[in-house]
Design a protein around this motif. Structure first.
Motif, PDB file in Angstrom:
ATOM      1  N   GLY A 605      -9.328  10.448 -23.590  1.00  0.00           N
ATOM      2  CA  GLY A 605     -10.428  10.798 -24.475  1.00  0.00           C
ATOM      3  C   GLY A 605     -10.008  10.813 -25.930  1.00  0.00           C
ATOM      4  N   GLY A 606     -10.863  11.382 -26.759  1.00  0.00           N
ATOM      5  CA  GLY A 606     -10.563  11.519 -28.180  1.00  0.00           C
ATOM      6  C   GLY A 606     -10.414  10.181 -28.867  1.00  0.00           C
ATOM      7  N   VAL A 607      -9.404  10.062 -29.725  1.00  0.00           N
ATOM      8  CA  VAL A 607      -9.200   8.846 -30.505  1.00  0.00           C
ATOM      9  C   VAL A 607      -8.909   7.644 -29.618  1.00  0.00           C
ATOM     10  CG1 VAL A 607      -6.710   9.177 -30.828  1.00  0.00           C
ATOM     11  CG2 VAL A 607      -8.013   7.889 -32.525  1.00  0.00           C
ATOM     12  N   HIS A 608      -8.364   7.887 -28.440  1.00  0.00           N
ATOM     13  CA  HIS A 608      -8.007   6.786 -27.549  1.00  0.00           C
ATOM     14  C   HIS A 608      -9.233   5.992 -27.119  1.00  0.00           C
ATOM     15  CE1 HIS A 608      -3.800   8.008 -27.102  1.00  0.00           C
ATOM     16  NE2 HIS A 608      -4.263   9.237 -27.175  1.00  0.00           N
ATOM     17  N   VAL A 609     -10.359   6.672 -26.906  1.00  0.00           N
ATOM     18  CA  VAL A 609     -11.569   5.957 -26.525  1.00  0.00           C
ATOM     19  C   VAL A 609     -12.394   5.581 -27.744  1.00  0.00           C
ATOM     20  CG1 VAL A 609     -12.977   8.035 -26.155  1.00  0.00           C
ATOM     21  CG2 VAL A 609     -13.531   5.933 -24.937  1.00  0.00           C
ATOM     22  N   GLU A 610     -12.398   6.437 -28.776  1.00  0.00           N
ATOM     23  CA  GLU A 610     -13.220   6.180 -29.957  1.00  0.00           C
ATOM     24  C   GLU A 610     -12.695   4.991 -30.757  1.00  0.00           C
ATOM     25  OE1 GLU A 610     -15.936   7.572 -30.844  1.00  0.00           O
ATOM     26  OE2 GLU A 610     -16.085   9.471 -29.777  1.00  0.00           O
ATOM     27  N   LEU A 612      -9.121   3.324 -30.185  1.00  0.00           N
ATOM     28  CA  LEU A 612      -8.218   2.401 -29.497  1.00  0.00           C
ATOM     29  C   LEU A 612      -8.857   1.728 -28.285  1.00  0.00           C
ATOM     30  CD1 LEU A 612      -4.946   4.540 -29.610  1.00  0.00           C
ATOM     31  CD2 LEU A 612      -5.745   2.816 -31.236  1.00  0.00           C
ATOM     32  N   LYS A 613      -9.960   2.305 -27.782  1.00  0.00           N
ATOM     33  CA  LYS A 613     -10.633   1.757 -26.599  1.00  0.00           C
ATOM     34  C   LYS A 613      -9.639   1.541 -25.451  1.00  0.00           C
ATOM     35  CE  LYS A 613     -14.455  -0.447 -29.075  1.00  0.00           C
ATOM     36  NZ  LYS A 613     -14.259   0.290 -30.325  1.00  0.00           N
ATOM     37  N   ASP A 614      -8.812   2.569 -25.244  1.00  0.00           N
ATOM     38  CA  ASP A 614      -7.784   2.517 -24.207  1.00  0.00           C
ATOM     39  C   ASP A 614      -8.420   2.902 -22.870  1.00  0.00           C
ATOM     40  OD1 ASP A 614      -5.443   2.413 -22.788  1.00  0.00           O
ATOM     41  OD2 ASP A 614      -4.596   4.256 -23.627  1.00  0.00           O
ATOM     42  N   VAL A 615      -9.139   1.941 -22.290  1.00  0.00           N
ATOM     43  CA  VAL A 615      -9.873   2.199 -21.053  1.00  0.00           C
ATOM     44  C   VAL A 615      -9.658   1.056 -20.072  1.00  0.00           C
ATOM     45  CG1 VAL A 615     -11.665   3.574 -22.184  1.00  0.00           C
ATOM     46  CG2 VAL A 615     -11.979   1.102 -21.937  1.00  0.00           C
ATOM     47  N   THR A 616      -9.952   1.332 -18.816  1.00  0.00           N
ATOM     48  CA  THR A 616      -9.914   0.309 -17.783  1.00  0.00           C
ATOM     49  C   THR A 616     -11.102   0.514 -16.855  1.00  0.00           C
ATOM     50  OG1 THR A 616      -8.491  -0.769 -16.127  1.00  0.00           O
ATOM     51  CG2 THR A 616      -8.461   1.636 -16.176  1.00  0.00           C
ATOM     52  N   PHE A 617     -11.468  -0.548 -16.130  1.00  0.00           N
ATOM     53  CA  PHE A 617     -12.649  -0.512 -15.264  1.00  0.00           C
ATOM     54  C   PHE A 617     -12.292  -0.949 -13.846  1.00  0.00           C
ATOM     55  CE2 PHE A 617     -14.438  -0.897 -19.478  1.00  0.00           C
ATOM     56  CZ  PHE A 617     -15.630  -0.200 -19.426  1.00  0.00           C
ATOM     57  N   ARG A 618     -13.130  -0.532 -12.892  1.00  0.00           N
ATOM     58  CA  ARG A 618     -13.115  -1.050 -11.529  1.00  0.00           C
ATOM     59  C   ARG A 618     -14.540  -1.071 -10.999  1.00  0.00           C
ATOM     60  NH1 ARG A 618      -8.556  -1.741 -12.746  1.00  0.00           N
ATOM     61  NH2 ARG A 618      -6.684  -1.725 -11.444  1.00  0.00           N
ATOM     62  N   LEU A 619     -14.822  -2.050 -10.142  1.00  0.00           N
ATOM     63  CA  LEU A 619     -16.132  -2.094  -9.510  1.00  0.00           C
ATOM     64  C   LEU A 619     -16.191  -1.066  -8.393  1.00  0.00           C
ATOM     65  CD1 LEU A 619     -16.800  -5.931  -9.319  1.00  0.00           C
ATOM     66  CD2 LEU A 619     -17.604  -4.289 -11.003  1.00  0.00           C
ATOM     67  N   ALA A 620     -17.305  -0.371  -8.323  1.00  0.00           N
ATOM     68  CA  ALA A 620     -17.485   0.657  -7.294  1.00  0.00           C
ATOM     69  C   ALA A 620     -18.049   0.031  -6.019  1.00  0.00           C
ATOM     70  CB  ALA A 620     -18.456   1.720  -7.815  1.00  0.00           C
ATOM     71  N   PRO A 621     -17.699   0.638  -4.867  1.00  0.00           N
ATOM     72  CA  PRO A 621     -16.783   1.768  -4.686  1.00  0.00           C
ATOM     73  C   PRO A 621     -15.355   1.281  -4.464  1.00  0.00           C
ATOM     74  CG  PRO A 621     -17.842   1.283  -2.616  1.00  0.00           C
ATOM     75  CD  PRO A 621     -18.393   0.280  -3.603  1.00  0.00           C
ATOM     76  N   PHE A 622     -14.406   2.206  -4.554  1.00  0.00           N
ATOM     77  CA  PHE A 622     -13.011   1.879  -4.300  1.00  0.00           C
ATOM     78  C   PHE A 622     -12.298   3.113  -3.767  1.00  0.00           C
ATOM     79  CE2 PHE A 622     -13.558   2.711  -8.882  1.00  0.00           C
ATOM     80  CZ  PHE A 622     -12.786   3.856  -9.032  1.00  0.00           C
ATOM     81  N   GLY A 623     -11.072   2.904  -3.293  1.00  0.00           N
ATOM     82  CA  GLY A 623     -10.313   3.991  -2.683  1.00  0.00           C
ATOM     83  C   GLY A 623      -9.243   4.559  -3.598  1.00  0.00           C
ATOM     84  N   ARG A 624      -8.433   5.414  -3.031  1.00  0.00           N
ATOM     85  CA  ARG A 624      -7.444   6.155  -3.813  1.00  0.00           C
ATOM     86  C   ARG A 624      -6.381   5.250  -4.447  1.00  0.00           C
ATOM     87  NH1 ARG A 624      -5.945  11.325  -4.319  1.00  0.00           N
ATOM     88  NH2 ARG A 624      -3.761  11.789  -4.759  1.00  0.00           N
ATOM     89  N   GLY A 625      -5.967   4.241  -3.705  1.00  0.00           N
ATOM     90  CA  GLY A 625      -4.955   3.341  -4.245  1.00  0.00           C
ATOM     91  C   GLY A 625      -5.424   2.663  -5.523  1.00  0.00           C
ATOM     92  N   GLU A 626      -6.682   2.211  -5.528  1.00  0.00           N
ATOM     93  CA  GLU A 626      -7.229   1.561  -6.717  1.00  0.00           C
ATOM     94  C   GLU A 626      -7.371   2.566  -7.859  1.00  0.00           C
ATOM     95  OE1 GLU A 626      -7.434  -1.809  -8.140  1.00  0.00           O
ATOM     96  OE2 GLU A 626      -7.745  -1.875  -5.969  1.00  0.00           O
ATOM     97  N   ALA A 627      -7.740   3.798  -7.524  1.00  0.00           N
ATOM     98  CA  ALA A 627      -7.847   4.837  -8.549  1.00  0.00           C
ATOM     99  C   ALA A 627      -6.489   5.097  -9.205  1.00  0.00           C
ATOM    100  CB  ALA A 627      -8.392   6.123  -7.934  1.00  0.00           C
ATOM    101  N   MET A 628      -5.433   5.144  -8.428  1.00  0.00           N
ATOM    102  CA  MET A 628      -4.102   5.374  -8.990  1.00  0.00           C
ATOM    103  C   MET A 628      -3.669   4.200  -9.862  1.00  0.00           C
ATOM    104  SD  MET A 628      -3.162   8.390  -8.106  1.00  0.00           S
ATOM    105  CE  MET A 628      -1.398   8.448  -8.378  1.00  0.00           C
ATOM    106  N   ARG A 629      -4.050   2.981  -9.478  1.00  0.00           N
ATOM    107  CA  ARG A 629      -3.721   1.829 -10.316  1.00  0.00           C
ATOM    108  C   ARG A 629      -4.481   1.888 -11.642  1.00  0.00           C
ATOM    109  NH1 ARG A 629      -2.877  -0.347  -5.257  1.00  0.00           N
ATOM    110  NH2 ARG A 629      -5.085  -0.703  -4.831  1.00  0.00           N
ATOM    111  N   MET A 630      -5.727   2.341 -11.614  1.00  0.00           N
ATOM    112  CA  MET A 630      -6.482   2.514 -12.855  1.00  0.00           C
ATOM    113  C   MET A 630      -5.751   3.464 -13.798  1.00  0.00           C
ATOM    114  SD  MET A 630     -10.452   2.930 -11.661  1.00  0.00           S
ATOM    115  CE  MET A 630     -11.112   2.984 -13.337  1.00  0.00           C
TER     116      MET A 630
END
Length: 702
Positions: A605-610, A612-630
């Motif tokens: 959050g904070g400056v990183h999203v405002e 630097l746009k330091d974000v990643t995406f995944r198509l829903a739904p997904f499991g725990r392994g994909e969440a950890m990779r995100m």
């Protein structure tokens, strides 16, 4: 390897037993004559039926006045007729029971409204008669295994492609021809090639799905401009991952989806290109930035070796080259780990003047005794634990006296390790390079390109080592189309398992004071209205209220500010919430893509999203392994590990939140446009996570 059976009905198109060419020309240089010529020269293994009412023969073959006169029903018809005659040709195919037709001509959907109407009419005719259509406005399809060349591309004019491990799917005929030609130049055989054009029927998703199921394809190259059937495209990539078939993708067009609600961080960051990137990461697709890279990676994939790790051994004749390769390895995510001490001692005994850590610089001494080079490579592969090895040999392989001995020495050093990737950087004549390739080596003229390709194969190996996830989620009851307040959004998401603070909604100042007394001071006060999404912009949040008197005054202040700034807003009351514990701020959100459906966003959050746009995406739904990779993908990942004495964050709870929000998004894929949880506080390990604010934007009918 187990392959799922194809359910796409494209066998007649890729593997026809007989072919008719409507409008076939006796002139082999014309668009309508090239397919006849290519079928003859390619040695098509079935009957070829040219249809031309004005000729008795076409390029030496008996010609027929109409499709009805052909002695048998062909599997596929190539429609090399002008656009104005295509509709009648399609009707003839349907009447004759032809299974598939290829429409070469242009002038349909790509030309405007009238052309689109004609294309739709032709498609409806074909669909009603069970006829599969490729095109229109395409270059066709070919299969060198059977000599079927249902195309007029000029790229085959000088040389026909040979069969091999590659499948090519391209929405662009010209680009598809281009990469097929380059693949042939690189020595990669092609088993199937298809260009989909306007995609009136057969599209890129179905073609990919078909190729992903074929046991005679090792690697798929694709060129995509846009996808209409997102679900099928996603399934095709999942099937390729399951069947260990690398997909090397050229996806062009990096524009935004279009105008989105400015109120949502997630929506403003979720451009279409970000969603494609998410999809490709999710299913282990390599997205090439250049055609050269696409060919390099496909060439390397054709070897069929995909390491599960990224440790890279480097052997060179030059210390400078070792530095160059090490720099490239860091850039592409390969680990040039040092040799174990015992292995270094063994190498030092062989070549006392060599550098033996990794990169291993044998110096030119190794060329005086090639057995030393062979032993050097063998020790590296046996004791170094390297998943791949790259050798830098510059022009030495092109010398008359050293080329053969060098190749034999490298082969001897690698002989016990057929499961390792071996890439050689050299500058040599084509036939010399082909000899090295026939010996089992990948050959590159540029070391940087070699390292990039090896890194891509390592990522494929990791992707193939995990199960593709398309988790079924049942639809949930619709939330309707009315705007939701923060309180309503939290109630909805809380029921889906999102953790929030124990806060209360107060309708008057006294109730707010009672709520604060029960919660404990200090507290936070927030105005609650579905019409006020950005509360801070109107002063709708008061933090750190220390006593009951302050709460009651704050309640009145919030109502006054709301009335002044948004007199039209319906006020539900004021939320009274405890102050949150300290932790790392992150953002979690959902944005609905018009093609692929809901995608989950995660970032700091904070400056990183405002900024630097330091974000990643995944198509829903997904499991725990994909969440950890995100979580592992964001550039600020170290913040969650604890910096400057801070405790590590509860990453496990964060992963659970991502999985839960992905399942919520999938269950509401048709009625939720966006979700923002901002901020979410990742508390110290073992203490969980908590979302402080929530926004849910319902989807409105188009």
């Amino acid at each position: 390897m187990t392959h799922a059976m194809s359910a796409t009905g494209l066998d007649a198109l890729f593997r026809p037993r007989s072919v008719a060419i409507l409008g076939a020309s006796d002139d082999p240089t014309r668009i309508s004559g090239r397919p006849v010529r290519y079928l003859i020269e390619g040695g098509f293994k079935g009957p070829i039926y040219p249809v031309n009412p004005n000729r008795d023969t076409v390029q030496g073959l008996k010609a027929y006045k109409s499709l009805a006169d052909v002695p048998e029903t062909p599997d596929v018809a190539l429609l090399a007729v002008p656009a104005g005659l295509t509709e009648q040709a399609v009707r003839e195919c349907v009447a004759r029971g032809v299974r598939a037709a290829v429409i070469f001509s242009a002038g349909y959907a790509e030309s405007g409204g009238e052309g689109l109407a004609i294309q739709k009419r032709i498609t409806d005719i074909a669909r009603s008669g069970g006829l599969r259509l490729l095109g229109p406005n395409c270059l066709g399809v070919f299969n060198p295994q059977t000599g079927f060349f249902g195309t007029f591309t000029q790229s085959l004019d000088r040389e026909m492609p040979h069969a091999g491990p590659l499948g090519i799917v391209s929405q662009s005929g010209a680009y598809g021809s281009h990469i097929a030609y380059l693949a042939r130049q690189r020595g990669i055989g092609i088993n199937y090639w298809i260009t989909t054009g306007n995609e009136a029927d057969v599209d890129v998703a179905e073609s990919l799905e078909w190729m992903a199921a074929q046991p005679d394809i090792k690697v798929i190259m694709a060129y995509v401009e846009g996808v209409r059937d997102g679900e099928r495209f996603r399934h095709a990539l999942a099937l390729a991952q399951k069947n260990r078939k690398p997909v090397v993708m050229m996806k062009v067009g990096r524009s935004e989806i279009g105008a989105r609600a400015a109120s949502s961080h997630t929506a403003s960051l979720a451009g279409s290109d970000a969603i494609y990137d998410a999809l490709f990461r999710q299913y282990g697709v390599h997205r090439a930035a250049t055609t050269e890279e696409q060919i390099d990676v496909a060439y390397a994939c054709a070897r069929g070796i995909f390491p599960s790790g990224n440790k890279l051994g480097v052997v060179t004749l030059s210390g400078g080259a070792g530095v160059l390769i090490s720099d490239a390895a860091e850039r592409y995510g390969m680990d040039v780990a040092p040799m174990p001490p015992a292995a270094q001692e063994a190498l030092k005994a062989l070549l006392p003047f060599a550098t033996v850590t990794n990169p291993v610089d044998t110096t030119a001494q190794a060329l005086n005794d090639m057995t030393l080079l062979a032993r050097n490579i063998e020790v590296m592969l046996d004791q170094g634990g390297y998943d791949a090895l790259i050798g830098f040999f510059t022009t030495v392989p092109n010398t008359r006296t050293l080329s053969g001995p060098l190749r034999e020495a490298i082969a001897a050093g690698c002989a016990r390790f057929p499961d390792r990737l071996i890439a050689l950087e050299m500058v040599a004549d084509r036939e010399v390079m082909r000899n090295y390739e026939r010996a089992g080596f990948l050959v590159f003229e540029d070391a940087d390109r070699a390292v990039a390709a090896l890194a891509a194969l390592a990522r494929f190996g990791q992707a193939f080592g995990r199960a593709a996830e398309i988790r079924p989620v049942s639809p949930a009851p619709s939330i309707g189309t009315e705007a939701l307040s923060e309180h309503a959004a939290k109630a909805l998401l809380g029921a889906a398992g999102v953790p929030f603070l124990a806060e209360r909604l107060a309708a008057d100042a006294g109730a707010a004071g009672d709520a604060a007394d029960a919660i404990g001071y200090p507290v936070v006060l927030k105005i609650v209205s579905a019409q006020i999404e950005h509360k801070t912009e109107i002063g709708g949040v008061i933090v750190g209220v220390a006593d009951r008197s302050g709460v009651e005054k704050g309640f009145a202040t919030l109502l006054e500010r709301a009335a002044a700034h948004r007199p039209d807003a319906a006020i539900e009351g004021v939320l009274v919430a405890p102050m949150a514990k300290k932790g790392v701020e992150v953002i979690v959100g959902v944005s609905r893509d018009p093609v692929f459906g809901p995608a989950v966003m995660f970032g700091l959050g904070g400056v990183h999203v405002e900024v630097l746009k330091d974000v990643t995406f995944r198509l829903a739904p997904f499991g725990r392994g994909e969440a950890m990779r995100m979580i592992g993908e964001i550039r600020g990942r170290a913040m969650l590990d604890g910096v400057r004495g801070a405790a590590p964050s509860d990453v496990d709870a964060l992963a659970d939140l991502l999985v839960g929000i992905s399942e919520f998004a999938a269950a509401h894929r048709d009625d939720v446009e966006t979700v923002d949880l901002n901020p979410v506080i990742a508390l110290p390990k073992g203490e969980g996570v908590v979302a402080l604010d929530a926004l849910v934007v319902p989807r409105h009918p188009d």
